[in-house]
Design an enzyme around this catalytic site. Structure first.
Site, short mmCIF file in Angstrom:
data_model
loop_
_atom_site.label_atom_id
_atom_site.label_comp_id
_atom_site.label_asym_id
_atom_site.label_seq_id
_atom_site.Cartn_x
_atom_site.Cartn_y
_atom_site.Cartn_z
N SER A 12 0.83 -1.22 0.00
CA SER A 12 0.00 0.00 0.00
C SER A 12 0.86 1.26 0.00
O SER A 12 0.34 2.37 0.04
CB SER A 12 -0.95 0.01 1.21
OG SER A 12 -0.22 -0.21 2.40
N ASN A 55 -3.18 -2.80 12.70
CA ASN A 55 -4.63 -2.59 12.56
C ASN A 55 -5.10 -1.36 13.33
O ASN A 55 -5.88 -0.55 12.81
CB ASN A 55 -5.40 -3.83 13.04
CG ASN A 55 -5.05 -5.05 12.22
OD1 ASN A 55 -4.35 -4.95 11.22
ND2 ASN A 55 -5.54 -6.21 12.64
N THR A 71 -38.06 27.35 -12.89
CA THR A 71 -38.39 26.01 -12.39
C THR A 71 -38.58 25.15 -13.64
O THR A 71 -39.04 25.68 -14.67
CB THR A 71 -39.67 25.97 -11.53
OG1 THR A 71 -40.76 26.40 -12.33
CG2 THR A 71 -39.54 26.87 -10.30
N HIS A 72 -38.25 23.91 -13.57
CA HIS A 72 -38.29 23.02 -14.75
C HIS A 72 -37.47 23.61 -15.91
O HIS A 72 -37.76 23.34 -17.07
CB HIS A 72 -39.73 22.77 -15.24
CG HIS A 72 -40.67 22.37 -14.15
ND1 HIS A 72 -40.96 21.06 -13.86
CD2 HIS A 72 -41.37 23.12 -13.27
CE1 HIS A 72 -41.82 21.01 -12.84
NE2 HIS A 72 -42.08 22.26 -12.46
N SER A 123 -10.87 26.20 -28.36
CA SER A 123 -10.98 24.99 -29.16
C SER A 123 -9.78 24.90 -30.09
O SER A 123 -9.31 25.91 -30.62
CB SER A 123 -12.27 25.05 -29.99
OG SER A 123 -12.17 24.19 -31.11
N ASN A 132 -14.81 28.24 -24.13
CA ASN A 132 -15.56 27.16 -23.50
C ASN A 132 -15.48 27.19 -21.96
O ASN A 132 -14.45 27.55 -21.41
CB ASN A 132 -15.03 25.81 -23.98
CG ASN A 132 -15.31 25.57 -25.45
OD1 ASN A 132 -16.33 26.03 -25.96
ND2 ASN A 132 -14.42 24.87 -26.12
N GLU A 141 -17.42 22.46 -16.56
CA GLU A 141 -17.77 21.11 -17.02
C GLU A 141 -16.98 20.06 -16.25
O GLU A 141 -17.50 18.99 -15.90
CB GLU A 141 -17.51 20.98 -18.52
CG GLU A 141 -18.43 21.87 -19.34
CD GLU A 141 -17.95 21.98 -20.79
OE1 GLU A 141 -18.45 21.21 -21.61
OE2 GLU A 141 -17.07 22.81 -21.07
N TYR A 166 -10.40 -6.29 11.49
CA TYR A 166 -9.62 -5.89 10.33
C TYR A 166 -9.63 -6.95 9.24
O TYR A 166 -9.41 -8.14 9.51
CB TYR A 166 -8.16 -5.58 10.71
CG TYR A 166 -7.38 -5.08 9.51
CD1 TYR A 166 -7.42 -3.75 9.15
CD2 TYR A 166 -6.65 -5.96 8.71
CE1 TYR A 166 -6.76 -3.29 8.02
CE2 TYR A 166 -5.98 -5.51 7.58
CZ TYR A 166 -6.04 -4.17 7.24
OH TYR A 166 -5.38 -3.71 6.13
N GLN A 182 -7.76 -1.89 3.30
CA GLN A 182 -6.67 -1.12 2.70
C GLN A 182 -7.18 -0.26 1.54
O GLN A 182 -6.54 0.71 1.15
CB GLN A 182 -5.55 -2.06 2.24
CG GLN A 182 -4.33 -1.37 1.69
CD GLN A 182 -3.13 -2.31 1.63
OE1 GLN A 182 -2.51 -2.61 2.64
NE2 GLN A 182 -2.82 -2.81 0.44
N1 ARG Z 1 -1.48 -1.33 4.81
C1 ARG Z 1 -2.48 -1.80 5.69
C2 ARG Z 1 -3.79 -1.03 5.44
O1 ARG Z 1 -3.72 -0.02 4.85
C3 ARG Z 1 -2.07 -1.65 7.10
C4 ARG Z 1 -2.72 -2.61 8.02
C5 ARG Z 1 -2.20 -3.97 7.76
N2 ARG Z 1 -2.73 -4.88 8.70
C6 ARG Z 1 -2.66 -6.20 8.51
N3 ARG Z 1 -3.21 -6.95 9.39
N4 ARG Z 1 -2.13 -6.70 7.42
O2 ARG Z 1 -4.86 -1.44 5.84
#
Ligand code: ARG
Length: 458
Positions: A22, A109, A154-155, A276, A284, A289, A316, A321
């Protein structure tokens, strides 16, 4: 080296590693991870797990890591699975063996949930201020345009005359609700998971009240199982962001429409419009948008996280993640859009003449009915009489204010003074009850809005 290698005979497959890590997104929690760890080290000192020298070494190392993150000098290594691993690995390099005691009684966790909440607590005021910036722009333009008249719809059909200030402020109040939702979310975000361990709580004598206060939370979470599961704050934030997105989309849709040649109510400044590549004449409203389009993306981020959370067992699960990327993306999106919309509104040219020209006499039909009501007719009869007038004018191909007195008199108890009803400014001025479009009532709104922005809740 991972934090969990002991029971494994080989390292994780490379493709599996790429899926599992992560770090590409949770590196944004670096500052919070360090802060949480410093507080945890303090709790371990109090609990007698760390001695003063170990505590000092750990804190010095964590401070050095914070400085490395701040300056951009921190170097991630291949085995850093997530931000927590990276910080702990670096702490080992800087603080020596004492670093190995920091994770006592703690799990990633409770750690990640704490980091993420800390991050959001710091982010909520930034989003709030960005929304306030757009409100300030709406208010400034409203202040300058308190007697400029435009059709209210309205509408998407012309309905009644209103003031431009009233229309602008309608968007101010929607944003005010968005800010109050964010303010409300703070109390549910400021509940501390740290000290809940992996799921069952921590087996060391940690003073969680003190820990909570040290990290600026309101209180420790009441239940360790719930604490490591709870992502309500993330989902609620995404809802807040999605609803703010809807409000920005509504404003943007109006801006796209009102800047067309067909309406021509506003003209965007060159700094906030685009051209454009093919048609040299085009100017534009891309930025509006994009705001309208990103409202859809924000809604998707909310539904994505809700779908992830649905059906998860308690405590958890690695699915959790998936919580961070949408929250980061929603934040970045809002912080990108809001100042641009503010700048575009502040610098646009207002074509009061075009708005005025769009006020055809038919918009005063309600006022004609009110006129008959003031002469004693029940409103339903008045409505029918004016309806007959509208039909007659349409049949004759005339604007409503061009019927002759004889024609008016054939339709109901109209008198010569009926022509005076056709002044849109007077029609607007009559709507002076609180919340109405009369300049007098709008002046009150402006004052309320101003007080709110200055934090003088009135
Ligand atoms: N990278 C993990 C997350 O974002 C951290 C927690 C990981 N915990 C575990 N039990 N693997 O959730």
């Amino acid at each position: 080296m991972t934090l969990w290698g002991g029971r494994f005979s080989t390292k994780l497959d490379e493709k599996a590693w790429m899926l599992n890590t992560s770090l590409p997104f949770d590196r944004r929690l670096a500052a919070q991870d360090v802060l949480g760890s410093i507080a945890w080290a303090g709790a371990l000192l109090e609990a007698g797990i760390l001695d003063a020298a170990e505590h000092a070494a750990i804190c010095a190392g964590l401070q050095a890591i914070a400085a490395e993150f701040a300056s951009g000098a921190f170097v991630f290594v291949e085995t850093d699975e997530d931000i927590h691993t990276a910080v702990e690995r670096r702490l080992g390099e800087l603080a020596g063996p004492a670093a190995g005691k920091l994770h006592t009684g703690r799990s990633r966790n409770d750690q990640v949930a704490t980091d993420f909440r800390l991050w959001l607590l710091e982010t909520l005021p930034q989003v709030d201020q960005a929304i306030a910036g757009l409100q300030a722009a709406l208010l400034a333009v409203a202040r300058r345009n308190q007697t400029v008249l435009m059709p209210g719809y309205t509408h998407l059909q012309r309905a009644q005359p209103i003031t431009l200030a009233h229309w602008l402020l309608s968007h101010f109040w929607a944003l005010q609700r968005d800010r109050s939702r964010l303010a409300d979310l703070r109390s549910r975000t400021a509940v501390l998971p740290l000290g809940c361990g992996a799921l069952a709580g921590t087996a060391f004598p940690i003073d969680r009240e003190a820990l909570s206060a040290a990290l600026g939370f309101d209180r420790p979470a009441e239940n360790s199982l719930d604490a490591v599961s709870d992502r309500d704050f993330a989902a609620e934030f995404l809802f807040c962001a999605a609803l703010t997105g809807q409000h920005l989309s509504r404003l943007s849709e109006a801006m796209v429409l009102f800047t067309t040649a067909e309406f021509g109510f506003f003209e965007l400044s060159d700094a906030f419009s685009t051209g454009s590549s093919l048609m040299p004449q085009k100017k534009n409203p891309d930025l509006f948008e994009l705001a309208r389009g990103k409202a859809g993306t924000l809604l998707g981020l909310l539904t994505g996280l809700m779908a992830t959370l649905k059906g998860l067992p308690s405590t958890y699960d690695k699915d959790l993640q998936e919580d961070k990327a949408p929250v980061f993306q929603a934040t970045d999106t809002l912080l990108a859009i809001l100042p641009v919309l503010a700048g575009a509104l502040e610098t646009m040219t207002i074509r009061a003449d075009k708005m005025r020209a769009a006020l055809d006499p038919g918009l005063l039909a309600t006022d004609l009915a009110d006129y008959l009501v003031r002469k004693g007719l029940p409103f339903r009869e008045a409505h029918a009489a004016v309806g007959r007038a509208v039909r007659l004018a349409a049949q004759k191909g005339l604007p409503l204010d061009q019927l002759s007195l004889a024609e008016w008199q054939s339709l109901g108890p109209f008198e010569a003074d009926v022509t005076r009803v056709f002044d849109p400014l007077e029609a607007v001025q009559r709507r002076s009850a609180a919340g109405g479009t009369a300049p007098e009532a709008v002046a009150q709104q402006i004052e309320q809005a101003q007080n709110l922005l200055q934090g003088e809740k009135s």
